[in-house]
Design a protein around this motif. Structure first.
Motif, PDB file in Angstrom:
ATOM      1  N   THR A   1     -35.236 -45.198  18.750  1.00  0.00           N
ATOM      2  CA  THR A   1     -34.312 -45.903  19.636  1.00  0.00           C
ATOM      3  C   THR A   1     -33.265 -44.955  20.199  1.00  0.00           C
ATOM      4  O   THR A   1     -32.942 -44.991  21.396  1.00  0.00           O
ATOM      5  CB  THR A   1     -33.622 -47.047  18.874  1.00  0.00           C
ATOM      6  N   ALA A   2     -32.738 -44.084  19.347  1.00  0.00           N
ATOM      7  CA  ALA A   2     -31.676 -43.158  19.773  1.00  0.00           C
ATOM      8  C   ALA A   2     -32.128 -42.245  20.904  1.00  0.00           C
ATOM      9  O   ALA A   2     -31.358 -41.931  21.816  1.00  0.00           O
ATOM     10  CB  ALA A   2     -31.209 -42.330  18.582  1.00  0.00           C
ATOM     11  N   ALA A   3     -33.397 -41.829  20.873  1.00  0.00           N
ATOM     12  CA  ALA A   3     -33.917 -40.939  21.919  1.00  0.00           C
ATOM     13  C   ALA A   3     -33.786 -41.580  23.291  1.00  0.00           C
ATOM     14  O   ALA A   3     -33.403 -40.921  24.270  1.00  0.00           O
ATOM     15  CB  ALA A   3     -35.375 -40.594  21.631  1.00  0.00           C
TER      16      ALA A   3
ATOM     17  N   MET B   1     -37.901 -49.789  24.790  1.00  0.00           N
ATOM     18  CA  MET B   1     -37.307 -51.017  25.302  1.00  0.00           C
ATOM     19  C   MET B   1     -35.859 -51.144  24.843  1.00  0.00           C
ATOM     20  O   MET B   1     -34.943 -51.351  25.650  1.00  0.00           O
ATOM     21  CB  MET B   1     -38.106 -52.221  24.800  1.00  0.00           C
ATOM     22  N   CYS B   2     -35.642 -51.008  23.541  1.00  0.00           N
ATOM     23  CA  CYS B   2     -34.347 -51.379  22.972  1.00  0.00           C
ATOM     24  C   CYS B   2     -33.293 -50.281  23.098  1.00  0.00           C
ATOM     25  O   CYS B   2     -32.117 -50.572  23.335  1.00  0.00           O
ATOM     26  CB  CYS B   2     -34.522 -51.803  21.520  1.00  0.00           C
ATOM     27  N   GLY B   3     -33.704 -49.013  22.957  1.00  0.00           N
ATOM     28  CA  GLY B   3     -32.734 -47.940  23.143  1.00  0.00           C
ATOM     29  C   GLY B   3     -32.217 -47.904  24.573  1.00  0.00           C
ATOM     30  O   GLY B   3     -31.009 -47.785  24.825  1.00  0.00           O
ATOM     31  N   THR B   4     -33.141 -48.048  25.522  1.00  0.00           N
ATOM     32  CA  THR B   4     -32.766 -48.052  26.943  1.00  0.00           C
ATOM     33  C   THR B   4     -31.931 -49.279  27.269  1.00  0.00           C
ATOM     34  O   THR B   4     -30.903 -49.192  27.948  1.00  0.00           O
ATOM     35  CB  THR B   4     -34.030 -48.020  27.820  1.00  0.00           C
TER      36      THR B   4
ATOM     37  N   GLY C   1     -38.951 -58.012  28.073  1.00  0.00           N
ATOM     38  CA  GLY C   1     -39.922 -57.331  27.235  1.00  0.00           C
ATOM     39  C   GLY C   1     -41.322 -57.832  27.510  1.00  0.00           C
ATOM     40  O   GLY C   1     -41.538 -59.046  27.632  1.00  0.00           O
ATOM     41  N   ILE C   2     -42.270 -56.927  27.629  1.00  0.00           N
ATOM     42  CA  ILE C   2     -43.653 -57.314  27.897  1.00  0.00           C
ATOM     43  C   ILE C   2     -44.437 -57.259  26.592  1.00  0.00           C
ATOM     44  O   ILE C   2     -44.485 -56.238  25.920  1.00  0.00           O
ATOM     45  CB  ILE C   2     -44.298 -56.385  28.947  1.00  0.00           C
ATOM     46  N   ASP C   3     -45.062 -58.377  26.257  1.00  0.00           N
ATOM     47  CA  ASP C   3     -45.826 -58.519  25.019  1.00  0.00           C
ATOM     48  C   ASP C   3     -47.280 -58.801  25.390  1.00  0.00           C
ATOM     49  O   ASP C   3     -47.612 -58.997  26.562  1.00  0.00           O
ATOM     50  CB  ASP C   3     -45.235 -59.675  24.206  1.00  0.00           C
ATOM     51  N   THR C   4     -48.148 -58.827  24.396  1.00  0.00           N
ATOM     52  CA  THR C   4     -49.557 -59.133  24.645  1.00  0.00           C
ATOM     53  C   THR C   4     -49.989 -60.293  23.767  1.00  0.00           C
ATOM     54  O   THR C   4     -49.379 -60.549  22.718  1.00  0.00           O
ATOM     55  CB  THR C   4     -50.436 -57.898  24.374  1.00  0.00           C
TER      56      THR C   4
ATOM     57  N   VAL D   1     -31.110 -57.292  22.246  1.00  0.00           N
ATOM     58  CA  VAL D   1     -30.965 -56.664  23.563  1.00  0.00           C
ATOM     59  C   VAL D   1     -32.145 -56.978  24.485  1.00  0.00           C
ATOM     60  O   VAL D   1     -32.217 -56.456  25.596  1.00  0.00           O
ATOM     61  CB  VAL D   1     -30.783 -55.132  23.447  1.00  0.00           C
ATOM     62  N   ILE D   2     -33.065 -57.848  24.034  1.00  0.00           N
ATOM     63  CA  ILE D   2     -34.187 -58.289  24.878  1.00  0.00           C
ATOM     64  C   ILE D   2     -33.936 -59.736  25.263  1.00  0.00           C
ATOM     65  O   ILE D   2     -33.911 -60.624  24.420  1.00  0.00           O
ATOM     66  CB  ILE D   2     -35.531 -58.163  24.141  1.00  0.00           C
ATOM     67  N   ASP D   3     -33.722 -59.985  26.554  1.00  0.00           N
ATOM     68  CA  ASP D   3     -33.376 -61.338  26.997  1.00  0.00           C
ATOM     69  C   ASP D   3     -34.586 -62.253  27.092  1.00  0.00           C
ATOM     70  O   ASP D   3     -34.503 -63.434  26.755  1.00  0.00           O
ATOM     71  CB  ASP D   3     -32.673 -61.270  28.364  1.00  0.00           C
ATOM     72  N   HIS D   4     -35.695 -61.741  27.565  1.00  0.00           N
ATOM     73  CA  HIS D   4     -36.888 -62.566  27.775  1.00  0.00           C
ATOM     74  C   HIS D   4     -38.135 -61.787  27.359  1.00  0.00           C
ATOM     75  O   HIS D   4     -38.144 -60.555  27.395  1.00  0.00           O
ATOM     76  CB  HIS D   4     -37.041 -62.967  29.252  1.00  0.00           C
TER      77      HIS D   4
END
Length: 455
Positions: A153-155, A185-188, A203-206, A246-249
């Motif tokens: 995440t930090a990267a 996703m989350c670090g950005t 966030g895109i999931d499968t 930090v992921i809204d949808h």
């Protein structure tokens, strides 16, 4: 400029506007093309960060061995770091990964151990378990564990987020990315939301992954877990790098839609990218069609390069064998609603209507589920089965307002969503909604899909 080693070239990847694929969408849709990293993927960013943080902590010592479970891209980033810094590498991979990924890792000197996909994470045969055991057995070895190592995440907090913010001059309003380990996703997203809390993250999931349901319900549902083909996104575990705050949808994308969009990116935009890039773009555009406004700026991450998928999504025979080849005659949501009479009117109720009236309307029209509209906007839904169970439990509810018993809204889908997509969505949820070219709302049910399949 002269660089001291290949790892110094990581980052500062270009931002490119989508033209043909984003046609008709309000706002600006940009993609950050991560295959410009030296290892051809965004995983280079967190690979070098995990290695350097381990060096600083004294965990990784000279002559050591890096051991990791990877879908291929993280392994490549770690392998480049290992070459530059003098380490050995052993990688475990699930057998669904492409042969190209395995061959590339071997080409840069890594040992690759292939493990079965369709086993539980805790099974000793899984690629997670095998990597952990190797780490325990091999002296002077380092197991980065990209899933739970917060250097991941930090990267992206330190590099990807600032790059996107600067490249858009702070005008970004929406950020979309596939979610696998969760770091990119989350670090950005964390960085971007610190600059502007109003930025919306998607966030895109499968299908076959647990993320979307867990975000929406807080329930880790093992029934959501089943085999899928798309590489690099989705999980059957909850990695520590996935920060749901930090992921809204979340948007789910099928294997087929991801594969088809991947090929379209190459053919229509000149972006020769990997399979999960198709997932990210398809899911983000589906969301954007209903939610983006004029002046909005959406940035989508494209994680990797297409060379790793030459034997799969870029192979016609493989696509045909999996039923993924584009078929222009394949029925879509638009085809279904196009056969309806011009005077079609959506059967709906208002939040202020009585439950008694809603039941009467369902009986009169022989429908089992109705959207709830308030001022033309969909705000919820009612279904006969849920309504019945609520009234049995509390009979006075029949005299309540619809707003007291309504469920979540039905999902809007794009008009070009194909039958397999519609079917998978309805199987998991309720009916779905779609707008026609005039903006009129239509409902699509299981019955509509069955009829389309048989006609």
């Amino acid at each position: 400029m002269i660089y001291n080693s290949i790892i110094e070239t990581i980052g500062n990847t270009p931002m490119i506007r989508l033209n043909k694929l984003a046609k008709g969408i309000k706002g600006d849709v940009l993609v950050k093309v991560e295959y410009f990293n030296p290892g051809n993927s965004m995983k280079d960013r967190m690979a070098i960060k995990m290695v350097e943080d381990a060096e600083k902590a004294g965990i990784l010592k000279p002559g050591g061995t890096i051991i990791e479970g990877t879908s291929g891209n993280t392994g490549m980033g770690l392998a480049l770091a290992a070459v530059a810094k003098g380490y050995k590498c052993i990688f475990t991979m699930a057998d669904k990964q492409s042969k190209e990924k395995i061959d590339i890792l071997k080409a840069v000197g890594a040992e690759v151990i292939v493990c079965p996909t369709n086993v539980a994470p805790e099974d000793p045969r899984s690629y997670y378990s095998v990597a952990r055991k190797l780490n325990a057995d091999i002296p002077n070895s380092f197991y980065p564990n990209q899933y739970d190592n917060l250097s991941n995440t930090a990267a992206h907090y330190e590099t990807t987020g600032p790059e996107i913010w600067n490249d858009t001059e702070g005008k970004i309003t929406h950020y979309a990315a596939g979610v696998g380990t969760g770091g990119s996703m989350c670090g950005t997203a964390k960085y971007l939301k610190e600059q502007n809390p109003n930025i919306v993250t998607v966030g895109i999931d499968t299908y076959g992954s647990v993320f979307k349901k867990y975000k929406e319900t807080g329930i880790f549902d093992e029934k959501e877990v089943y085999p899928y083909l798309t590489e690099g996104i989705g999980e059957d575990i909850l990695p520590k790098n996935v920060n749901f705050d930090v992921i809204d949808h979340f948007v789910k994308v099928t294997d087929k839609d991801a594969a088809v969009m991947t090929r379209r990116l190459a053919r229509e935009e000149g972006l020769f990218v990997g399979w999960s890039c198709g997932s990210a773009v398809h899911g983000a555009l589906e969301w954007a069609k209903e939610n983006l406004k004029e002046g909005d700026v959406m940035v989508i991450i494209l994680p990797d390069h297409g060379t790793r998928y030459l034997g799969k999504v870029y192979n016609d025979d493989w696509m045909r064998n999996h039923g993924f080849l584009e078929d222009k005659s394949y029925a879509t949501a638009k085809d279904i609603i196009g056969k309806r009479p011009s005077d079609y009117s959506l059967i709906s109720v208002k939040p202020s209507d009585s439950v008694r009236d809603a039941i009467a309307l369902m009986n009169k029209t022989s429908v089992s589920q109705i959207p709830v509209l308030n001022g033309g906007e969909v705000v919820g839904s009612v279904t006969d089965t849920k309504l019945l169970s609520k009234i049995i439990e509390n009979p006075v509810l029949k005299d309540a307002h619809v707003s007291d018993v309504m469920e979540s809204s039905m999902t809007f889908v794009a008009g070009d969503s194909t039958l397999d997509v519609l079917s998978s969505m309805i199987e998991k949820e309720k009916a779905v909604l779609v707008r026609d070219d005039l903006g009129k709302i239509h409902i699509i049910t299981k019955h509509d899909i069955l009829e389309a399949f048989t006609n």
